[in-house]
Design a protein around this motif. Sequence first.
Motif, short mmCIF file in Angstrom:
data_model
loop_
_atom_site.label_atom_id
_atom_site.label_comp_id
_atom_site.label_asym_id
_atom_site.label_seq_id
_atom_site.Cartn_x
_atom_site.Cartn_y
_atom_site.Cartn_z
N LEU A 169 29.90 -20.28 -16.69
CA LEU A 169 28.71 -21.06 -16.39
C LEU A 169 29.09 -22.34 -15.67
O LEU A 169 30.02 -23.05 -16.07
CB LEU A 169 27.98 -21.42 -17.68
N SER A 170 28.37 -22.64 -14.61
CA SER A 170 28.56 -23.89 -13.89
C SER A 170 27.25 -24.66 -13.91
O SER A 170 26.21 -24.14 -13.52
CB SER A 170 28.97 -23.61 -12.43
N VAL A 171 27.29 -25.89 -14.44
CA VAL A 171 26.11 -26.74 -14.50
C VAL A 171 26.39 -27.99 -13.68
O VAL A 171 27.42 -28.64 -13.85
CB VAL A 171 25.78 -27.13 -15.96
N GLN A 172 25.47 -28.33 -12.78
CA GLN A 172 25.73 -29.49 -11.93
C GLN A 172 24.45 -30.26 -11.65
O GLN A 172 23.34 -29.78 -11.86
CB GLN A 172 26.40 -29.07 -10.63
N SER A 173 24.65 -31.49 -11.18
CA SER A 173 23.54 -32.36 -10.78
C SER A 173 23.68 -32.68 -9.30
O SER A 173 24.78 -32.62 -8.74
CB SER A 173 23.55 -33.65 -11.61
N PHE A 174 22.56 -33.04 -8.67
CA PHE A 174 22.61 -33.35 -7.24
C PHE A 174 21.41 -34.23 -6.87
O PHE A 174 20.45 -34.38 -7.63
CB PHE A 174 22.60 -32.07 -6.40
N SER A 175 21.49 -34.80 -5.67
CA SER A 175 20.41 -35.60 -5.10
C SER A 175 19.67 -34.78 -4.05
O SER A 175 20.29 -34.20 -3.16
CB SER A 175 20.98 -36.87 -4.46
N TYR A 176 18.35 -34.76 -4.14
CA TYR A 176 17.56 -34.06 -3.13
C TYR A 176 17.70 -34.71 -1.76
O TYR A 176 17.48 -34.07 -0.74
CB TYR A 176 16.09 -34.01 -3.55
N LYS A 177 18.06 -36.01 -1.73
CA LYS A 177 18.25 -36.69 -0.44
C LYS A 177 19.37 -36.05 0.37
O LYS A 177 19.33 -36.06 1.60
CB LYS A 177 18.57 -38.16 -0.67
N PHE A 188 16.45 -26.77 -11.08
CA PHE A 188 15.37 -27.43 -11.78
C PHE A 188 15.20 -28.85 -11.23
O PHE A 188 16.18 -29.59 -11.08
CB PHE A 188 15.65 -27.49 -13.28
N ASP A 189 13.97 -29.21 -10.94
CA ASP A 189 13.62 -30.53 -10.39
C ASP A 189 13.30 -31.49 -11.54
O ASP A 189 12.41 -31.23 -12.34
CB ASP A 189 12.42 -30.38 -9.46
N CYS A 190 14.04 -32.62 -11.61
CA CYS A 190 13.87 -33.58 -12.71
C CYS A 190 13.11 -34.83 -12.28
O CYS A 190 13.03 -35.80 -13.04
CB CYS A 190 15.23 -34.02 -13.24
N ARG A 191 12.54 -34.83 -11.10
CA ARG A 191 11.96 -36.06 -10.57
C ARG A 191 10.68 -36.51 -11.28
O ARG A 191 10.21 -37.62 -11.04
CB ARG A 191 11.72 -35.92 -9.06
N ALA A 251 21.61 -25.84 -11.53
CA ALA A 251 21.64 -27.19 -10.97
C ALA A 251 20.37 -27.95 -11.30
O ALA A 251 19.28 -27.37 -11.36
CB ALA A 251 21.85 -27.13 -9.46
N PHE A 252 20.52 -29.24 -11.52
CA PHE A 252 19.40 -30.15 -11.74
C PHE A 252 19.39 -31.18 -10.62
O PHE A 252 20.44 -31.77 -10.31
CB PHE A 252 19.53 -30.86 -13.09
N GLY A 253 18.23 -31.40 -10.04
CA GLY A 253 18.13 -32.36 -8.95
C GLY A 253 17.16 -33.49 -9.27
O GLY A 253 16.16 -33.29 -9.96
N SER A 261 19.03 -36.19 -13.34
CA SER A 261 19.69 -34.89 -13.19
C SER A 261 21.02 -34.85 -13.93
O SER A 261 21.39 -33.82 -14.51
CB SER A 261 19.91 -34.58 -11.70
N VAL A 262 21.74 -35.96 -13.94
CA VAL A 262 23.02 -36.02 -14.66
C VAL A 262 22.78 -35.89 -16.16
O VAL A 262 23.51 -35.18 -16.86
CB VAL A 262 23.77 -37.33 -14.33
N THR A 263 21.75 -36.56 -16.65
CA THR A 263 21.41 -36.45 -18.08
C THR A 263 21.11 -35.01 -18.45
O THR A 263 21.61 -34.48 -19.46
CB THR A 263 20.20 -37.34 -18.40
N MET A 264 20.29 -34.34 -17.65
CA MET A 264 19.93 -32.95 -17.94
C MET A 264 21.16 -32.05 -17.90
O MET A 264 21.35 -31.19 -18.77
CB MET A 264 18.89 -32.46 -16.94
N ALA A 265 22.01 -32.24 -16.89
CA ALA A 265 23.21 -31.40 -16.77
C ALA A 265 24.15 -31.62 -17.95
O ALA A 265 24.69 -30.66 -18.52
CB ALA A 265 23.92 -31.69 -15.44
#
Length: 296
Positions: A169-177, A188-191, A251-253, A261-265
């Motif tokens: 399993l790979s879980v990551q966070s990212f910026s939609y920008k 998953f969108d966390c905005r 991934a959480f964005g 997103s980092v919190t969720m990941a």
Amino acid sequence: MPEQVKQAVPAVLVTGPSGAGRTTAINVLEDLGFEAIDNLPLRLLPGLFDAAAAPRPMALGLDSRNRDFSPRALLDVIDMLGGRGELELTVLYLDAQPDVLLRRYSETRRRHPLAPAESPGEGVRRELDLMGPIRDRADILLDTSEMNVHQLKAEIERWFAPEGRALALSVQSFSYKRGMPHGIDMVFDCRFLANPYWEPALRRLSGEDRAVQDYVKADPLYEPFFTRVLDLTRLLLPAYRHEGKSHLSIAFGCTGGQHRSVTMAETLAKALAEDGQQVSIRHRELQGQQKSERPG
């Protein structure tokens, strides 16, 4: 009689900065039954698979020392291999902290391939910058900074031993920008969650910090959202295993990729690890840079 579906053949592309343990990983995979090929010129890879009469699990070692290496060329290889239906590609990226890579070069007294006439530190810096886009595409990211050879071997075996191998399993966070990461199975969108960026005391922190996590989790929508994501993941894991998949990427964005997103990941990875799952976690916007002032 129904046509029998052919099982995809595992192919592991092993890469990362020089000194992070790529050679060790290739040797371990070879011991596990993979056909190991190290530093083959990138232009020859398509012909390699076309010529294989009876495909078998394969481990490919590629890094900046390849004669025709460039980040774009290696990304093209990843896309090419990932698009072949008969292969199940896993990109394994071995990483280490810059000071650890420098220490390893100092201990061996080797010249860095990207700075043969300069200091090893300059070579380490150049290579980490060069490999950044490849790191973002990894399915499995292993930081070997605190590992010795035996620990790295055990970790590779844990991920790739053919008998009873668990789903990675790979879980990551990212910026939609900066756009969505490649090769993600679920996003998953966390905005919609409360944004710690607007709290001055939390702005320069990240979702790795307890204060930020507590702020995000205080949002009334956090708990039902997280619970449903966790339940969905647990529901899908057996289905992915039954399908014969070797890894699942989640991934959480959020806006800046630093807080929500980092919190969720972090929280999902911890819950899955407590379930006994093998979890690799990566925060794309936090890797190799200082925490900056941008909405997270």
